[in-house]
Motif scaffolding. Structure first.
Motif, PDB file in Angstrom:
ATOM      1  N   LEU A  27      -0.106   2.329  -4.104  1.00 33.30           N
ATOM      2  CA  LEU A  27       1.325   2.338  -4.411  1.00 33.30           C
ATOM      3  C   LEU A  27       1.744   3.581  -5.198  1.00 33.30           C
ATOM      4  O   LEU A  27       2.931   3.827  -5.361  1.00 33.30           O
ATOM      5  N   GLU A  33       6.352  -1.925  -4.835  1.00 33.45           N
ATOM      6  CA  GLU A  33       6.286  -0.607  -5.451  1.00 33.45           C
ATOM      7  C   GLU A  33       5.963  -0.751  -6.927  1.00 33.45           C
ATOM      8  O   GLU A  33       6.184  -1.809  -7.524  1.00 33.45           O
ATOM      9  N   GLY A  77       4.145   5.590  -3.302  1.00 30.48           N
ATOM     10  CA  GLY A  77       5.465   5.050  -3.008  1.00 30.48           C
ATOM     11  C   GLY A  77       5.377   3.636  -2.469  1.00 30.48           C
ATOM     12  O   GLY A  77       4.291   3.084  -2.293  1.00 30.48           O
ATOM     13  N   PRO A  78       6.538   3.038  -2.201  1.00 37.50           N
ATOM     14  CA  PRO A  78       6.593   1.645  -1.742  1.00 37.50           C
ATOM     15  C   PRO A  78       5.832   1.445  -0.431  1.00 37.50           C
ATOM     16  O   PRO A  78       5.780   2.343   0.411  1.00 37.50           O
ATOM     17  N   THR A 118       8.834  -5.108   0.588  1.00 36.95           N
ATOM     18  CA  THR A 118       8.055  -3.954   0.131  1.00 36.95           C
ATOM     19  C   THR A 118       7.615  -4.181  -1.307  1.00 36.95           C
ATOM     20  O   THR A 118       8.196  -4.980  -2.043  1.00 36.95           O
ATOM     21  N   HIS A 155       3.466   2.666 -13.018  1.00 36.34           N
ATOM     22  CA  HIS A 155       3.211   4.110 -12.902  1.00 36.34           C
ATOM     23  C   HIS A 155       2.433   4.623 -14.105  1.00 36.34           C
ATOM     24  O   HIS A 155       1.621   5.542 -13.974  1.00 36.34           O
TER      25      HIS A 155
END
Length: 126
Positions: free
Chosen positions: A40, A90, A43-44, A88, A96
């Protein structure tokens, strides 16, 4: 300024079986978590993309991992009002922030895999 006493106190908390930090360590120490965060990072992704990218993970296990990551605030699950439904996953900002430590562990693993395999072989032989 962090003293050596502060470091000892922090380590002492981690070794306490009642320390809530252990819940976090359990989550981020899970191999599926590491692999999901790694994928991930770009990105998604949809569930099938994650499953294909990880390889060897049962759908049930991936679902449990994604739910746990969502519950812990590391992943966002987005459902789009389409037929069939599109979902999706993310990383959140918190997710992050885990990328750096995960990348460090992955790099260390890649640098040392041969040494570890050699050590295993030596123990298994003798």
């Amino acid at each position: 300024m962090v003293t050596s006493e502060d470091s000892i106190l922090k380590r002492g908390k981690l070794t306490d079986p009642n320390c809530p930090t252990r819940l976090v360590l359990d989550r981020i120490g899970d191999k599926w978590t590491v692999l999901v965060v790694t994928l991930l990072s770009d990105g998604p992704m949809r569930f099938t993309q994650l499953r294909t990218g990880i390889g060897g993970v049962a759908p049930k296990v991936l679902t449990q991992t994604l739910r746990a990551l969502e519950r812990d605030g590391l992943v966002i699950r987005t459902v789009y009002p389409e037929v069939p439904p599109k979902v999706t996953y993310e990383l959140t900002d918190l997710g992050h922030s885990l990328r750096g430590p995960v990348e460090a562990i992955a790099d260390w693993s890649e640098r040392n895999v041969n040494r570890i395999l050699a050590a295993r072989a030596a123990v298994d032989e003798g």
